[in-house]
Design a protein around this motif. Structure first.
Motif, PDB file in Angstrom:
ATOM      1  N   TYR A 174       0.858  -1.187   0.143  1.00  0.00           N
ATOM      2  CA  TYR A 174       0.151   0.049   0.128  1.00  0.00           C
ATOM      3  C   TYR A 174       0.931   1.110  -0.008  1.00  0.00           C
ATOM      4  O   TYR A 174       2.018   1.204   0.474  1.00  0.00           O
ATOM      5  CB  TYR A 174      -1.077   0.025   1.161  1.00  0.00           C
ATOM      6  CG  TYR A 174      -0.436  -0.118   2.608  1.00  0.00           C
ATOM      7  CD1 TYR A 174       0.176   1.125   3.425  1.00  0.00           C
ATOM      8  CD2 TYR A 174      -0.111  -1.187   3.038  1.00  0.00           C
ATOM      9  CE1 TYR A 174       0.768   1.046   4.388  1.00  0.00           C
ATOM     10  CE2 TYR A 174       0.427  -1.413   4.445  1.00  0.00           C
ATOM     11  CZ  TYR A 174       0.902  -0.561   5.095  1.00  0.00           C
ATOM     12  OH  TYR A 174       1.463  -0.537   6.222  1.00  0.00           O
ATOM     13  N   LEU A 175       0.291   2.421  -0.367  1.00  0.00           N
ATOM     14  CA  LEU A 175       1.150   3.687  -0.543  1.00  0.00           C
ATOM     15  C   LEU A 175       0.664   4.471   0.795  1.00  0.00           C
ATOM     16  O   LEU A 175      -0.532   4.838   0.875  1.00  0.00           O
ATOM     17  CB  LEU A 175       0.764   4.250  -1.771  1.00  0.00           C
ATOM     18  CG  LEU A 175       1.422   3.543  -3.078  1.00  0.00           C
ATOM     19  CD1 LEU A 175       0.558   4.158  -4.432  1.00  0.00           C
ATOM     20  CD2 LEU A 175       2.677   4.018  -3.159  1.00  0.00           C
ATOM     21  N   PRO A 176       1.599   5.170   1.336  1.00  0.00           N
ATOM     22  CA  PRO A 176       1.388   5.859   2.588  1.00  0.00           C
ATOM     23  C   PRO A 176       1.079   7.270   1.924  1.00  0.00           C
ATOM     24  O   PRO A 176       1.409   8.005   0.938  1.00  0.00           O
ATOM     25  CB  PRO A 176       2.749   5.931   3.300  1.00  0.00           C
ATOM     26  CG  PRO A 176       3.757   5.969   2.229  1.00  0.00           C
ATOM     27  CD  PRO A 176       3.180   4.564   1.505  1.00  0.00           C
ATOM     28  N   LEU A 177       0.297   8.068   2.980  1.00  0.00           N
ATOM     29  CA  LEU A 177      -0.092   9.389   2.609  1.00  0.00           C
ATOM     30  C   LEU A 177       1.181  10.188   2.858  1.00  0.00           C
ATOM     31  O   LEU A 177       2.215   9.870   3.878  1.00  0.00           O
ATOM     32  CB  LEU A 177      -1.006   9.962   3.632  1.00  0.00           C
ATOM     33  CG  LEU A 177      -2.522   9.186   3.560  1.00  0.00           C
ATOM     34  CD1 LEU A 177      -3.474   9.769   4.501  1.00  0.00           C
ATOM     35  CD2 LEU A 177      -3.116   9.498   2.047  1.00  0.00           C
ATOM     36  N   SER A 178       1.342  11.380   2.124  1.00  0.00           N
ATOM     37  CA  SER A 178       2.500  12.178   2.363  1.00  0.00           C
ATOM     38  C   SER A 178       2.937  12.785   3.834  1.00  0.00           C
ATOM     39  O   SER A 178       1.463  13.390   4.439  1.00  0.00           O
ATOM     40  CB  SER A 178       2.297  13.428   1.424  1.00  0.00           C
ATOM     41  OG  SER A 178       3.473  14.345   1.548  1.00  0.00           O
TER      42      SER A 178
END
Length: 274
Positions: A174-178
């Motif tokens: 998954y891709l983390p929030l900035s």
């Protein structure tokens, strides 16, 4: 005063109360209607004019098909709603998907779609996918008027978090929030999503730019090429070797001969960290 026209890239609440307590805002200025509603109301069959390459006649050369099996694209997928429309979405935690709220709003019934009618297909490509899950609940925010519309004043609230029945992000990533509070205007970003003119594959545009930040950084303008289906698609930046989600695509704005995208910034979701 120049008039700004808005459009949603398909199919629309700061932190909200639970859905059962949410109220729509009847006073919002009418500026846009979801494209899937426009098509039904006009009797449009939804046919797309393609060129000899199988691309939309206005398909931007900047946009390219990407391999859904590769990182970071595998964390992006389609949010399918009630077998009537879809939007794009991105895994931001093992069992959470970030997408736009307007995709989940039924403007005919003036209510949210039921969780049982929504599912997420990760890394979808021409009938194949890496992972799939229905959702058991979702949290959405926004200030809709009676017909389910949103404008530039409320676009920063056009987000929703889907809680999946399976933690598929443990399997595919998954891709983390900035973690950055704000990226400088002019910074290069990447937009990825399932455009309506190529719904069977994931496409991305790299090297487009942030134009300006709005509402204290809760939303931003960008110059990525967008079309229906891109709503909910992540706007990404690579930071210190890692990909992160700066925001998600929500609206297209037009003024005279200019057009640009408007995104909900990650900082509009301070509680949504994995």
């Amino acid at each position: 005063m120049n008039k700004v026209l808005l459009g949603w890239a398909l199919a629309a609440w700061a932190f909200s109360a639970p859905l059962s307590q949410a109220n729509t805002d009847q006073s919002s200025t009418v500026t846009s209607v979801p494209h899937h509603l426009l098509e039904k109301s006009r009797g449009d069959t939804g046919a797309i004019q393609l060129d000899e390459r199988g691309l939309h006649l206005n398909y931007p050369e900047e946009r390219r098909q990407v391999d859904s099996l590769q990182w970071p694209w595998r964390a992006i997928g389609q949010v399918n709603v009630a077998a009537s429309h879809y939007c794009s979405g991105v895994l931001i935690a093992p069992g959470k998907v970030l997408t736009v709220a307007h995709c989940l709003w039924d403007a005919y019934r003036k209510d949210w779609y039921k969780p049982k009618d929504i599912h997420f297909v990760a890394a979808y490509s021409q009938g194949n996918y890496l992972a799939y899950s229905r959702i058991h609940s979702f949290m959405a925010a926004g200030r809709f008027n009676a017909t389910g519309q949103i404008d530039l004043e409320t676009v920063h609230t056009d987000w929703a978090i889907l809680d999946l029945q399976q933690d598929i992000g443990d399997k595919i990533g998954y891709l983390p929030l900035s973690e950055k509070r704000r990226i400088a205007s002019g910074a290069e970003v990447t937009l990825a999503g399932y455009r309506r003119d190529r719904p069977e594959v994931l496409t991305a545009q790299e090297g487009c730019k942030i134009l300006a930040w709005n509402r204290s950084g809760a939303s931003f303008d960008h110059n990525c090429e967008i079309i229906q289906g891109d709503s909910g698609g992540p706007i990404l930046q690579r930071h210190k070797g890692y990909w992160q989600v700066l925001g998600i695509q929500s609206l297209e704005a037009k003024m005279e001969d200019k057009r640009w995208g408007v995104a909900v910034a990650a900082r509009a979701l301070p509680f949504a960290k994995p």
